[in-house]
Design an enzyme around this catalytic site. Structure first.
Site, PDB file in Angstrom:
ATOM      1  CG  HIS A 147     -88.321 -14.748  -8.832  1.00 16.49           C
ATOM      2  ND1 HIS A 147     -87.470 -15.645  -9.457  1.00 16.49           N
ATOM      3  CD2 HIS A 147     -87.709 -14.361  -7.691  1.00 16.49           C
ATOM      4  CE1 HIS A 147     -86.389 -15.793  -8.711  1.00 16.49           C
ATOM      5  NE2 HIS A 147     -86.501 -15.034  -7.641  1.00 16.49           N
ATOM      6  NE  ARG A 185     -82.811 -20.937  -4.291  1.00 17.54           N
ATOM      7  CZ  ARG A 185     -83.651 -19.921  -4.503  1.00 17.54           C
ATOM      8  NH1 ARG A 185     -84.788 -20.115  -5.131  1.00 17.54           N
ATOM      9  NH2 ARG A 185     -83.343 -18.706  -4.087  1.00 17.54           N
ATOM     10  CG  ASN A 240     -88.355  -9.409   1.493  1.00 18.73           C
ATOM     11  OD1 ASN A 240     -88.756 -10.386   2.117  1.00 18.73           O
ATOM     12  ND2 ASN A 240     -87.680  -9.492   0.370  1.00 18.73           N
ATOM     13  NE  ARG A 246     -90.370 -11.201  -2.408  1.00 13.39           N
ATOM     14  CZ  ARG A 246     -89.253 -11.436  -3.032  1.00 13.39           C
ATOM     15  NH1 ARG A 246     -88.169 -10.787  -2.719  1.00 13.39           N
ATOM     16  NH2 ARG A 246     -89.210 -12.324  -4.008  1.00 13.39           N
ATOM     17  CD  GLU A 252     -88.350  -9.000  -6.749  1.00 11.98           C
ATOM     18  OE1 GLU A 252     -87.143  -8.780  -6.584  1.00 11.98           O
ATOM     19  OE2 GLU A 252     -88.876 -10.097  -6.542  1.00 11.98           O
TER      20      GLU A 252
END
Ligand code: AMP
Length: 408
Positions: free
Chosen positions: A189, A250, A7, A100, A395
């Protein structure tokens, strides 16, 4: 078959090495501060990046020179095969690399073996994910150069949401903006939502395609997904990972006219400042003034009004989406919590679920309090019509599984 999962961020590479199909993790780690000038890193010598490498019970923190991702990946691969950090004898044992990738746009709907055409799509989608896709692409190009004998696979955050119906993914803007500029909800996600949905189906003893689920990925980034018959039919993130729930830094949803108002009045100077405000200075951090870590806020919420407000707002938004998705689905087989907050934070889960007995969700306070990271299980009573489950996400394991399927 050994599968290496990468990633790649703008100045970091996160990695895991798996033995597949057993999904046995041999090593994992994070290289940070790639290409950073040493002067900015006061505690480290000039030009140094920091590699945190774990294998078995061992953990090593190494300072290395990594002026770019190529040098960084070389260091990581060396750590896998040499010295006390080694877990394999030869890099040729790695047969596939899973990457990813955040945005696959409308063109890519599933994990794919990377070739030049796939690279071109990822490059085109950088317009929609300017922060994430370019470093993902750097990781791909570097890995293709350094490990040329491996099958390289891209697994996309957006892919699981390719089943969203048009009525869910369109914004009520002039249709031409979608047709010409691809402005729509994509969702993110996806790897996590798909993984916990698959695990939930297993725990429920039903095929995924027979399950209606609401999955809540609550970490530093947060999103929820409504899953009907195993397929994503709505999700809270949008064209970018800014829409939806309140997150660590965020804002999530707000009236878009606020942005017009801020710019018109000069309260933000330009688009770059607006971007920083929404993505870096808002959310839990913006409301609490104490940072983005939910643990810190909960420690202070008895005495600090802003910390309490941030936690309550966060839970309020999750409840709002939960109610909406229950209505969208009609029948729901389970609500699933995952991510750093979803897996560990029993207070937050209680704030989300308490009082929802009329909607079929009966929280079991003891089970809820006892469920922390690494322990999947139900947090509702056995009489609850809709069970709520905590399922730790994986993940990287999911990326390794998709990569293995394509590479074998
Ligand atoms: P993630 O992005 O999934 O790694 O989640 C990171 C976030 O999870 C952190 O910023 C924390 O706010 C939150 N978190 C992790 N552990 C706990 C915990 N025990 N209680 C509350 N929040 C936690």
């Amino acid at each position: 078959m050994l599968v290496f999962v990468i990633n790649c961020g703008s100045s970091s590479i996160k990695y895991q090495l798996f033995d597949m199909p057993a999904r046995r993790q041999l090593a994992r780690g994070l290289l940070e501060r790639i290409g950073e000038a040493g002067s900015a890193v006061l505690t480290h010598r000039a030009g140094s990046a920091v590699l945190t490498h774990r294998a078995g019970e061992g953990k090593w923190i190494l300072e290395l020179d990594a002026p770019d991702h190529r040098a960084g990946l070389d260091h990581i691969l060396r750590a896998l095969v040499s010295g006390e950090t080694a877990v394999i004898d030869d890099l040729s044992r790695i047969r596939a690399v899973g990457h990813r990738v955040v945005h696959g746009g409308e063109e890519i709907r599933e994990a794919v073996v990377i070739d030049d055409a796939v690279e071109a799509v990822i490059e085109r989608c950088a317009e929609l994910a300017p922060v994430h896709n370019p470093p993902n692409l750097v990781g791909i190009r570097t890995a293709r150069a350094v490990l040329p004998g491996c099958t390289q696979v891209a697994v996309f955050d957006t892919a699981f949401h390719h089943t969203l119906p048009k009525k869910a993914y369109l914004y009520a803007l002039p249709l031409e903006l979608y047709e010409r500029h691809h402005i729509r909800k994509y969702g993110f996600h996806g790897t996590s939502h798909e993984y916990v949905a698959t695990e939930a189906a297993r725990l429920l003893g039903k095929p995924l395609l027979a399950c209606n689920l609401i999955t809540c990925h609550l970490g530093n980034g947060c999103s929820m997904t409504a899953i009907e018959a195993g397929r994503s039919v709505d999700t809270s993130m949008g064209m970018t990972p800014l829409q939806g729930l309140m997150m660590g830094t965020r804002s999530g949803d707000l009236d878009p006219a606020v942005l017009v108002h801020l710019l018109r009045n000069g309260w933000v100077s330009d688009v770059a400042e607006l971007d920083r405000l929404l993505n870096r200075r808002s959310g839990l951090a913006g409301i609490s003034g104490l940072g983005n870590d939910m643990r810190t806020l909960e420690e202070h919420m008895e005495t600090n009004e802003r910390a309490r407000l941030a936690v309550e707002m966060f839970a309020h938004r999750v409840r709002f989406y939960l109610g909406g998705y229950l209505a969208l689905l009609g029948r729901c087989d389970a609500v699933v919590f995952t991510g750093g907050i979803g897996e560990n934070d029993s207070l937050l889960r209680r704030l989300v679920l308490e009082g929802l007995e009329p909607l079929g969700l009966s929280l079991d306070p003891e089970k809820n309090a006892a469920t922390v990271r690494g322990k999947p299980g139900a947090i509702t009573t056995s009489a609850s019509r809709v069970p709520a489950l905590v399922i730790p996400t994986d993940e990287e394991g999911m990326i390794a599984a998709s990569t293995y399927e394509l590479a074998k």
